[in-house]
Design an enzyme around this catalytic site. Structure first.
Site, PDB file in Angstrom:
ATOM      1  N   ASN A  57       0.817  -1.226   0.000  1.00 29.84           N
ATOM      2  CA  ASN A  57       0.000   0.000   0.000  1.00 29.84           C
ATOM      3  C   ASN A  57       0.852   1.279   0.000  1.00 29.84           C
ATOM      4  OD1 ASN A  57       0.993  -0.259   2.547  1.00 29.84           O
ATOM      5  ND2 ASN A  57      -0.911   0.310   3.590  1.00 29.84           N
ATOM      6  N   ASP A  85       3.287   2.688   1.858  1.00 28.68           N
ATOM      7  CA  ASP A  85       3.588   3.570   2.993  1.00 28.68           C
ATOM      8  C   ASP A  85       5.041   3.370   3.432  1.00 28.68           C
ATOM      9  OD1 ASP A  85       3.474   1.083   4.109  1.00 28.68           O
ATOM     10  OD2 ASP A  85       2.023   1.576   5.672  1.00 28.68           O
ATOM     11  N   ASP A 116       4.176  -5.465   4.260  1.00 31.97           N
ATOM     12  CA  ASP A 116       2.950  -5.843   4.960  1.00 31.97           C
ATOM     13  C   ASP A 116       2.457  -7.224   4.553  1.00 31.97           C
ATOM     14  OD1 ASP A 116       1.618  -5.197   2.395  1.00 31.97           O
ATOM     15  OD2 ASP A 116       2.105  -3.134   2.987  1.00 31.97           O
ATOM     16  N   ASP A 176       6.072 -16.372  14.368  1.00 37.70           N
ATOM     17  CA  ASP A 176       7.102 -16.242  15.389  1.00 37.70           C
ATOM     18  C   ASP A 176       6.418 -16.195  16.753  1.00 37.70           C
ATOM     19  OD1 ASP A 176       9.722 -15.548  16.493  1.00 37.70           O
ATOM     20  OD2 ASP A 176      10.167 -14.775  14.486  1.00 37.70           O
ATOM     21  N   ASP A 209      11.066 -17.886  19.702  1.00 26.40           N
ATOM     22  CA  ASP A 209      12.110 -16.894  19.937  1.00 26.40           C
ATOM     23  C   ASP A 209      12.796 -17.043  21.301  1.00 26.40           C
ATOM     24  OD1 ASP A 209      13.232 -14.181  19.044  1.00 26.40           O
ATOM     25  OD2 ASP A 209      12.454 -13.679  21.024  1.00 26.40           O
ATOM     26  N   GLU A 265      14.605 -21.270  18.719  1.00 25.48           N
ATOM     27  CA  GLU A 265      15.831 -20.481  18.750  1.00 25.48           C
ATOM     28  C   GLU A 265      16.426 -20.748  20.121  1.00 25.48           C
ATOM     29  OE1 GLU A 265      17.614 -16.010  18.049  1.00 25.48           O
ATOM     30  OE2 GLU A 265      15.974 -16.300  19.424  1.00 25.48           O
ATOM     31  N   HIS A 310      17.478 -12.752  10.043  1.00 25.19           N
ATOM     32  CA  HIS A 310      17.330 -11.314  10.290  1.00 25.19           C
ATOM     33  C   HIS A 310      18.273 -10.796  11.377  1.00 25.19           C
ATOM     34  CE1 HIS A 310      15.165 -13.321  13.394  1.00 25.19           C
ATOM     35  NE2 HIS A 310      15.027 -12.197  14.075  1.00 25.19           N
ATOM     36  N   ASP A 311      19.020 -11.693  12.028  1.00 25.15           N
ATOM     37  CA  ASP A 311      19.978 -11.261  13.048  1.00 25.15           C
ATOM     38  C   ASP A 311      21.421 -11.381  12.548  1.00 25.15           C
ATOM     39  OD1 ASP A 311      17.956 -10.838  14.941  1.00 25.15           O
ATOM     40  OD2 ASP A 311      18.054 -12.918  15.634  1.00 25.15           O
TER      41      ASP A 311
HETATM   42  C1  GLC Z   1      15.796 -13.227  18.934  1.00 23.97           C
HETATM   43  C2  GLC Z   1      15.403 -12.563  17.644  1.00 23.97           C
HETATM   44  C3  GLC Z   1      15.954 -11.171  17.619  1.00 23.97           C
HETATM   45  C4  GLC Z   1      15.367 -10.413  18.790  1.00 23.97           C
HETATM   46  C5  GLC Z   1      15.626 -11.138  20.106  1.00 23.97           C
HETATM   47  C6  GLC Z   1      14.790 -10.581  21.211  1.00 23.97           C
HETATM   48  O1  GLC Z   1      17.162 -13.408  19.030  1.00 23.97           O
HETATM   49  O2  GLC Z   1      15.815 -13.328  16.554  1.00 23.97           O
HETATM   50  O3  GLC Z   1      15.699 -10.510  16.414  1.00 23.97           O
HETATM   51  O4  GLC Z   1      15.915  -9.134  18.841  1.00 23.97           O
HETATM   52  O5  GLC Z   1      15.311 -12.510  20.024  1.00 23.97           O
HETATM   53  O6  GLC Z   1      13.452 -10.925  21.031  1.00 23.97           O
HETATM   54 CA    CA Z   2       2.726  -1.129   3.648  1.00 21.23          CA
END
Ligand code: GLC
Ligand code: CA
Length: 564
Positions: free
Chosen positions: A23, A25, A29, A98, A200, A257, A330-331
């Site tokens: 959209n 912004d 999403d 997640d 997580d 994780e 993503h980490d």
């Molecule tokens: C996990 C996630 C990370 C987050 C952390 C705290 O390691 O992968 O991105 O910042 O937990 O929730």
């Molecule tokens: Ca968006």
């Protein structure tokens, strides 16, 4: 080994804020994911893990949840998610969400009530509160994102505990009420028809109840909290209960994780009656991360170090159960930038070689968005360009320790979590086709040359090779062997080739990956092979010998007759 449905999946990880903005912004999403399902299907993936999309002030981009039952309006509405689950299912794609249950946001109503009513709050025991000692915090532990794990609770002489950011207070798992609330929420989402959860920071839920100091390990006078807050004795009771009350009632997949678990305990985590279907092992992804007072340095490593870490991990997981394999998330920073040290060698060959090398390890493979087109790290020129709270903390921590701004910037650029969080490169147009407006996070300008649309049209692209890698695991003649077969390391002492064998009954597949910019000869055990995968056009096998070109990936199926 009993086969499980989730062993044959190929999982694609989506960082929703940066995947596709439907959209305009500037923020990715849920509808954006739905609109790109065809792309995911054509890649060959069977399951998607979406990072947190729940209501959140987004201090840690959704890992700080303020309402477990609502979605963040920036991502969309519940009907958008329902539609995504339905449309994905029609295309044979399952959805995994997640699950963040170690902590909430400080903006969660439980914590807000505590702030408002203090001692009288009915949520007083939902979090971990302790009194300070002589005007000091209760212990000298450092949080994962830096600074003390303790933050004063306004208007009281108490502190609240946070393993991660200040706005992420840890829940008190010792309190049965808290656990009950969480289980109810987990079951609510599973009832909705999702395939399961990535769980997580789950090894943080149990804290050492003594809450005593440890010798400092840094110039800040603090000590890394993990010795007291990660995988502590007693955690097994919580994890068994979590599993009994939720996951085990469904035929779902759970991916833990779970950093800080010694290999001896892997059976408890991923064995037949383990807490999770599989867990991530971070040991080789973090091979360049230093600890202690030199935390900012990058540890130098070579291919042999990497190989040892991978094979130790594979052997230990094979003994215990099943693993979740990944190159990026993503980490982490981007894999081509991390594992291929010289810039001039970061190309089609090295990107596809890395892709195939991790893909045929024993376990379920996870591809992080953008990895399949060879997205790279993005060097930022000033601290203002960063969003990741942990990078920002490390920047100021470096400066406090006497480094210059330039040095501090250099440290965080190498490892910043923002490296992998830049918007996805869909095409070579403005903002990489991610959005029509300036995205929430600065983009790497190389989207003009590294993007999905151009690679879709090029039969020799990284993207098209990833499709092949996936096809070979999922639907080739060697598929059963590549999914369920045992793994056995080959050439363990070779300095620059990583090689292994997968074996199932009388089937055998051998995989060779050349991590060097020079050609190398290897001897083969058999005479007859079918080439399953090769990132070069030419074949170089002759008479039980083979020459691997620079960054070549070669996967061979041993012909049946040759095995007897
Ligand atoms: C996990 C996630 C990370 C987050 C952390 C705290 O390691 O992968 O991105 O910042 O937990 O929730
Ligand atoms: Ca968006």
């Amino acid at each position: 080994m009993n086969k499980k449905w989730w062993q044959k999946e190929v999982i694609y990880q989506i960082y929703p804020k940066s995947f596709y903005d439907s959209n305009n912004d500037g923020i990715g999403d849920i509808k954006g994911i739905t609109q790109k399902l065809d792309y995911l299907q054509s890649l060959g993936i069977t399951m998607v893990w979406i990072c947190p999309i729940y209501q959140s002030p987004m201090d840690d981009n959704g890992y700080d949840i303020s309402d477990y039952y609502q979605l963040n309006p920036e991502f969309g509405e519940m009907k958008d998610l329902d539609e995504l689950i339905k449309k994905a299912k029609e295309k044979g794609i399952k959805i995994v969400l997640d699950l963040v249950i170690n902590h909430t946001s400080d903006e969660h109503p439980w914590f807000q009530d505590l702030l408002e009513n203090g001692e009288n709050s009915k949520y007083k025991d939902y979090y971990i509160l302790k009194s300070g000692k002589d005007g000091q915090p209760p212990t000298n532990w450092r949080s994962v994102f830096g600074g003390s794990v303790w933050e004063p609770l306004k208007g009281t002489d108490q502190y609240y505990f946070h393993s991660f950011g200040i706005k992420q207070p840890d829940l008190n798992w010792e309190n049965k009420e808290v656990r009950k609330e969480l289980y109810k929420m987990v079951n609510y989402w599973l009832d909705k028809g999702i395939a399961g959860f990535r769980v997580d920071a789950i090894t943080f839920i149990k804290k050492d109840q003594n809450y005593d100091n440890l010798p400092a390990d840094g110039v800040d006078g603090l000590v890394k909290c993990t010795k007291k807050t990660r995988n502590q004795p007693g955690i097994e009771t919580f994890l068994h209960e979590l599993n009994d009350e939720t996951f085990s009632k469904y035929n779902c997949v759970t991916i833990g994780e779970a950093p800080g678990v010694p290999y001896e305990q892997y059976g408890d985590y991923i064995g037949e009656n383990g807490y999770f279907s599989m867990i991530f092992d971070f040991r080789y992804a973090d091979l360049d991360v230093a600890s202690g007072s030199e935390w900012f340095r990058r540890v130098d490593w070579d291919v042999l170090d990497l190989k040892k870490l991978i094979f130790t991990s594979q052997k230990e997981i094979q003994k215990a159960g099943w693993g979740a394999n990944f190159l990026e998330n993503h980490d982490q920073n981007r894999s081509i930038s991390k594992y291929i040290k010289e810039e001039e060698n970061r190309n089609f060959y090295s990107a596809t070689m890395l892709g195939a090398m991790f893909f045929y390890l024993r376990g379920t493979p996870f591809i992080y968005q953008g990895q399949e087109i060879g997205m790279t790290n993005f060097e930022r020129k000033s601290i203002e360009e960063f969003d990741d709270i942990s990078s920002i903390d490390q920047y100021y921590r470096s400066i406090n320790e006497g480094f210059s701004e330039e040095e501090a910037l250099h440290f965080i650029n190498l490892r910043s979590r923002d490296n992998s969080r830049t918007p996805f490169h869909w095409n070579g147009e403005n903002f990489g086709g991610f959005s029509e407006v300036t995205p929430w996070l600065g983009m790497n300008e190389n989207y003009k040359t590294i993007n999905a649309s151009q690679q879709e049209q090029d039969p020799d692209s990284i993207l098209n090779f990833y499709k092949k890698i996936i096809e070979v695991r999922q639907t080739s003649e060697a598929s059963e062997c590549l999914i369920y077969g045992e793994i056995e390391p080959l050439l363990e002492d070779h300095p620059t080739i990583i090689a292994y064998k997968r074996k199932l009954n009388d089937e055998e597949v051998v995989c060779y990956f050349n991590f060097s910019s020079e050609s190398q000869k290897v001897e083969l055990d058999h005479n007859k092979y079918d080439v399953l995968l090769n990132n070069y056009k030419e074949e170089t096998i002759s008479e039980q010998e083979c020459v691997l070109k620079p960054y070549q990936a070669l996967v061979l199926q041993v012909k049946g007759a040759d095995l007897s």
